[in-house]
Design a protein around this motif. Structure first.
Motif, PDB file in Angstrom:
ATOM      1  N   TRP A  10      23.405 -23.917  94.729  1.00  0.00           N
ATOM      2  CA  TRP A  10      23.595 -25.183  94.010  1.00  0.00           C
ATOM      3  C   TRP A  10      22.802 -26.314  94.658  1.00  0.00           C
ATOM      4  O   TRP A  10      22.317 -27.220  93.977  1.00  0.00           O
ATOM      5  N   LEU A  11      22.668 -26.272  95.997  1.00  0.00           N
ATOM      6  CA  LEU A  11      21.864 -27.278  96.688  1.00  0.00           C
ATOM      7  C   LEU A  11      20.395 -27.135  96.305  1.00  0.00           C
ATOM      8  O   LEU A  11      19.698 -28.132  96.082  1.00  0.00           O
ATOM      9  N   VAL A  12      19.931 -25.897  96.231  1.00  0.00           N
ATOM     10  CA  VAL A  12      18.547 -25.653  95.823  1.00  0.00           C
ATOM     11  C   VAL A  12      18.321 -26.122  94.387  1.00  0.00           C
ATOM     12  O   VAL A  12      17.301 -26.745  94.071  1.00  0.00           O
ATOM     13  N   LEU A  13      19.277 -25.833  93.516  1.00  0.00           N
ATOM     14  CA  LEU A  13      19.161 -26.279  92.124  1.00  0.00           C
ATOM     15  C   LEU A  13      19.138 -27.800  92.034  1.00  0.00           C
ATOM     16  O   LEU A  13      18.369 -28.372  91.259  1.00  0.00           O
ATOM     17  N   GLY A  14      20.008 -28.452  92.824  1.00  0.00           N
ATOM     18  CA  GLY A  14      20.015 -29.914  92.813  1.00  0.00           C
ATOM     19  C   GLY A  14      18.701 -30.496  93.286  1.00  0.00           C
ATOM     20  O   GLY A  14      18.158 -31.427  92.668  1.00  0.00           O
ATOM     21  N   GLY A  15      18.171 -29.951  94.388  1.00  0.00           N
ATOM     22  CA  GLY A  15      16.879 -30.423  94.879  1.00  0.00           C
ATOM     23  C   GLY A  15      15.767 -30.155  93.883  1.00  0.00           C
ATOM     24  O   GLY A  15      14.879 -31.005  93.678  1.00  0.00           O
ATOM     25  N   GLY A  16      15.807 -28.984  93.233  1.00  0.00           N
ATOM     26  CA  GLY A  16      14.790 -28.679  92.228  1.00  0.00           C
ATOM     27  C   GLY A  16      14.876 -29.588  91.019  1.00  0.00           C
ATOM     28  O   GLY A  16      13.850 -30.001  90.465  1.00  0.00           O
ATOM     29  N   ALA A  17      16.110 -29.922  90.619  1.00  0.00           N
ATOM     30  CA  ALA A  17      16.280 -30.826  89.476  1.00  0.00           C
ATOM     31  C   ALA A  17      15.740 -32.217  89.792  1.00  0.00           C
ATOM     32  O   ALA A  17      15.107 -32.861  88.952  1.00  0.00           O
ATOM     33  N   ILE A  18      15.997 -32.687  91.013  1.00  0.00           N
ATOM     34  CA  ILE A  18      15.468 -33.998  91.413  1.00  0.00           C
ATOM     35  C   ILE A  18      13.950 -33.971  91.413  1.00  0.00           C
ATOM     36  O   ILE A  18      13.288 -34.907  90.932  1.00  0.00           O
ATOM     37  N   SER A  47      17.760 -39.932  75.211  1.00  0.00           N
ATOM     38  CA  SER A  47      18.805 -38.911  75.321  1.00  0.00           C
ATOM     39  C   SER A  47      18.475 -37.890  76.393  1.00  0.00           C
ATOM     40  O   SER A  47      19.355 -37.452  77.153  1.00  0.00           O
ATOM     41  N   LEU A  48      17.215 -37.492  76.469  1.00  0.00           N
ATOM     42  CA  LEU A  48      16.808 -36.536  77.494  1.00  0.00           C
ATOM     43  C   LEU A  48      17.048 -37.101  78.887  1.00  0.00           C
ATOM     44  O   LEU A  48      17.520 -36.390  79.794  1.00  0.00           O
ATOM     45  N   ARG A  49      16.735 -38.367  79.084  1.00  0.00           N
ATOM     46  CA  ARG A  49      16.954 -38.988  80.390  1.00  0.00           C
ATOM     47  C   ARG A  49      18.439 -39.032  80.736  1.00  0.00           C
ATOM     48  O   ARG A  49      18.836 -38.752  81.875  1.00  0.00           O
ATOM     49  N   LEU A  50      19.269 -39.378  79.764  1.00  0.00           N
ATOM     50  CA  LEU A  50      20.711 -39.424  80.007  1.00  0.00           C
ATOM     51  C   LEU A  50      21.265 -38.030  80.290  1.00  0.00           C
ATOM     52  O   LEU A  50      22.122 -37.853  81.169  1.00  0.00           O
ATOM     53  N   ILE A  51      20.793 -37.039  79.545  1.00  0.00           N
ATOM     54  CA  ILE A  51      21.264 -35.674  79.751  1.00  0.00           C
ATOM     55  C   ILE A  51      20.925 -35.202  81.161  1.00  0.00           C
ATOM     56  O   ILE A  51      21.758 -34.585  81.845  1.00  0.00           O
ATOM     57  N   TRP A  52      19.722 -35.500  81.626  1.00  0.00           N
ATOM     58  CA  TRP A  52      19.341 -35.045  82.956  1.00  0.00           C
ATOM     59  C   TRP A  52      20.058 -35.830  84.052  1.00  0.00           C
ATOM     60  O   TRP A  52      20.297 -35.300  85.140  1.00  0.00           O
ATOM     61  N   TRP A  53      20.404 -37.072  83.769  1.00  0.00           N
ATOM     62  CA  TRP A  53      21.246 -37.807  84.719  1.00  0.00           C
ATOM     63  C   TRP A  53      22.610 -37.129  84.841  1.00  0.00           C
ATOM     64  O   TRP A  53      23.128 -36.955  85.947  1.00  0.00           O
ATOM     65  N   VAL A  54      23.179 -36.718  83.711  1.00  0.00           N
ATOM     66  CA  VAL A  54      24.459 -36.009  83.734  1.00  0.00           C
ATOM     67  C   VAL A  54      24.314 -34.654  84.422  1.00  0.00           C
ATOM     68  O   VAL A  54      25.155 -34.266  85.246  1.00  0.00           O
ATOM     69  N   LEU A  55      23.241 -33.922  84.093  1.00  0.00           N
ATOM     70  CA  LEU A  55      23.038 -32.612  84.697  1.00  0.00           C
ATOM     71  C   LEU A  55      22.867 -32.706  86.208  1.00  0.00           C
ATOM     72  O   LEU A  55      23.363 -31.849  86.957  1.00  0.00           O
ATOM     73  N   LEU A  56      22.174 -33.743  86.665  1.00  0.00           N
ATOM     74  CA  LEU A  56      22.030 -33.920  88.113  1.00  0.00           C
ATOM     75  C   LEU A  56      23.391 -34.125  88.757  1.00  0.00           C
ATOM     76  O   LEU A  56      23.687 -33.546  89.819  1.00  0.00           O
ATOM     77  N   GLY A  57      24.246 -34.921  88.110  1.00  0.00           N
ATOM     78  CA  GLY A  57      25.591 -35.099  88.625  1.00  0.00           C
ATOM     79  C   GLY A  57      26.374 -33.804  88.641  1.00  0.00           C
ATOM     80  O   GLY A  57      27.102 -33.505  89.599  1.00  0.00           O
ATOM     81  N   VAL A  58      26.219 -32.991  87.589  1.00  0.00           N
ATOM     82  CA  VAL A  58      26.919 -31.701  87.523  1.00  0.00           C
ATOM     83  C   VAL A  58      26.470 -30.790  88.655  1.00  0.00           C
ATOM     84  O   VAL A  58      27.285 -30.104  89.296  1.00  0.00           O
ATOM     85  N   LEU A  59      25.167 -30.762  88.919  1.00  0.00           N
ATOM     86  CA  LEU A  59      24.649 -29.908  89.991  1.00  0.00           C
ATOM     87  C   LEU A  59      25.156 -30.367  91.357  1.00  0.00           C
ATOM     88  O   LEU A  59      25.504 -29.548  92.212  1.00  0.00           O
ATOM     89  N   LEU A  60      25.187 -31.677  91.573  1.00  0.00           N
ATOM     90  CA  LEU A  60      25.690 -32.191  92.847  1.00  0.00           C
ATOM     91  C   LEU A  60      27.176 -31.879  93.009  1.00  0.00           C
ATOM     92  O   LEU A  60      27.634 -31.523  94.103  1.00  0.00           O
ATOM     93  N   ILE A  61      27.935 -32.018  91.926  1.00  0.00           N
ATOM     94  CA  ILE A  61      29.358 -31.680  91.981  1.00  0.00           C
ATOM     95  C   ILE A  61      29.529 -30.179  92.224  1.00  0.00           C
ATOM     96  O   ILE A  61      30.383 -29.750  93.013  1.00  0.00           O
ATOM     97  N   GLY A  62      28.700 -29.361  91.547  1.00  0.00           N
ATOM     98  CA  GLY A  62      28.762 -27.923  91.760  1.00  0.00           C
ATOM     99  C   GLY A  62      28.522 -27.548  93.199  1.00  0.00           C
ATOM    100  O   GLY A  62      29.224 -26.690  93.770  1.00  0.00           O
ATOM    101  N   PHE A  63      27.539 -28.193  93.825  1.00  0.00           N
ATOM    102  CA  PHE A  63      27.282 -27.930  95.241  1.00  0.00           C
ATOM    103  C   PHE A  63      28.448 -28.390  96.105  1.00  0.00           C
ATOM    104  O   PHE A  63      28.901 -27.665  97.015  1.00  0.00           O
ATOM    105  N   ALA A  64      28.954 -29.601  95.844  1.00  0.00           N
ATOM    106  CA  ALA A  64      30.027 -30.145  96.675  1.00  0.00           C
ATOM    107  C   ALA A  64      31.300 -29.319  96.560  1.00  0.00           C
ATOM    108  O   ALA A  64      32.035 -29.158  97.548  1.00  0.00           O
ATOM    109  N   VAL A  65      31.578 -28.782  95.378  1.00  0.00           N
ATOM    110  CA  VAL A  65      32.805 -28.007  95.182  1.00  0.00           C
ATOM    111  C   VAL A  65      32.678 -26.605  95.753  1.00  0.00           C
ATOM    112  O   VAL A  65      33.581 -26.115  96.432  1.00  0.00           O
TER     113      VAL A  65
END
Length: 384
Positions: free
Chosen positions: A67-75, A10-28
């Motif tokens: 948001w880009l910094v957050l995405g890079g940090g999450a990765i 579940s933790l892995r799936l949640i972080w996969w979703v969160l990474l997508g959210v961060l990337l979308i946040g940056f793109a938007v």
């Protein structure tokens, strides 16, 4: 909640979703900043008009780029192998992106230091580069990920990247880059129509409608190319235990031209996401013509979110395939950090992300309203 925090899958799936959210946040959010920069030479013909366009983003671009910094940090924290391979393998491409992004704050700060037309036009060109280049390169990176990246691991899990910059700029990757550029140009135009007044907003509507139609056409064509197998695809053929070790060498993966459509075949309801990725840009084009600026900006944001989500859904559970050693591909379940790392980061995210979102919403509320030439030329107005 406590059971969720102890479940590795579940933790892995949640972080996969969160990474997508961060990337979308940056793109938007930062996406409309990039789009405004790419549009600057085309929507503004005088210094005052260029200042109108710049002022629509000058107060918020720094926060958006976080948001880009957050995405890079999450990765880095959640998917260290993905961080190592993507940031080293795409090093030269990332270098060009960083140079372009560095030009933007410098241009904002230095543009007003001299009233010489040549001086200001030079920094305006820097703002154009700072918007157009990242918008293109981010799409190119996605195109390369879909095709597979040339890398492998040694026996001690040391990643080896064997690609070149020229190889990254292949036709299919550039095609994805043009999709990214088109949707961000449309997004930037939607922002200008929402925030600016006068000729800048009018020209943005005209250009944005064309960019939105181009986005819909290119994304639909991309779907046909995926269906035809042009982008290839990769399929994991051995079980991936959700709580298994983070070792990408413990599975078998095969190249399969139809693999990127497998999830949509398994659950046809997922097809709604790419469908909205086509419909939303069409709504954006219609919104420009009807002058519904708020709805147009929301439709543009929805289109970006659906296009990014389509990529993630099509590749799941793969997050970075290898074109030279398919079995070394990184997946959601074998490339993550430890259970404790994912758990502790999730707790921190749950505590602090709402604060960030609330502050961001407050900033946009305070800075609401349109920017006009009258505001720019009024005594005491910011220089830019």
């Amino acid at each position: 909640m406590f059971a969720l925090l102890s479940d590795y899958e579940s933790l892995r799936l949640i972080w996969w979703v969160l990474l997508g959210v961060l990337l979308i946040g940056f793109a938007v959010t930062d996406g409309f900043d990039l789009g405004v920069g790419a549009l600057l030479p085309f929507v503004a013909r005088t210094d005052v008009e260029r200042r109108v366009a710049i002022h629509t983003v000058s107060a918020t671009w720094e926060g958006n780029q976080v948001w880009l910094v957050l995405g890079g940090g999450a990765i880095f924290a959640a998917w260290p192998a993905l961080y190592a391979l993507s940031f080293s393998g795409f090093y030269l491409a990332m270098f060009f992106v960083l140079v372009a992004l560095i030009l933007r704050p410098v241009a904002f700060k230095y543009r007003s230091k001299d009233e010489s037309p040549a001086w200001r036009e030079g920094w305006d060109r820097a703002l154009f580069v700072g918007g157009a280049v990242p918008a293109l390169i981010f799409g190119v990176a996605v195109g390369n990920v879909l095709q597979g990246v040339p890398f492998h691991f040694t026996d001690d899990l040391r990643p080896i990247y064997s690609g070149t910059l020229v190889g990254l700029l292949n036709p299919l990757a550039l095609f994805c880059g043009f999709i990214s550029l088109a949707i961000l140009v449309a997004h930037g135009a939607a922002w200008l129509a929402f925030k600016a007044e006068g000729p800048v907003a009018e020209r943005a509507r005209a250009i944005g409608a064309k960019a939105a139609l181009a986005t819909a056409a290119l994304f639909a064509l991309g779907g046909l190319l995926v269906w035809a197998g042009a982008f290839g695809g990769y399929q994991v053929v051995t079980p991936l235990p959700g709580d298994g070790p983070s070792n990408p060498l413990t599975k078998d993966v095969i190249a399969d031209a139809g693999a990127w459509l497998a999830n949509f075949r398994a659950d046809p309801r997922l097809a709604l996401v790419p469908l909205l990725g086509i419909v939303a840009p069409l709504l954006v084009a219609a919104g420009f013509r009807t002058r519904l600026t708020g709805a147009t900006l929301l439709a543009s944001s929805l289109g970006i979110a659906c296009i990014v989500t389509t990529v993630g859904l099509s590749m799941f559970p793969v997050i970075l395939p290898s074109s030279t050693h398919p079995g070394h591909a990184l997946t959601v379940f074998d490339a993550s950090s430890s259970r404790a790392t994912l758990r502790n980061m999730l707790i921190a995210t749950v505590l602090f992300l709402p604060i960030v979102l609330a502050y961001t919403a407050w900033v946009y509320r305070v800075l609401r309203g349109k920017v006009s030439e009258r505001d720019i030329t009024a005594p005491g107005s910011p220089a830019y």
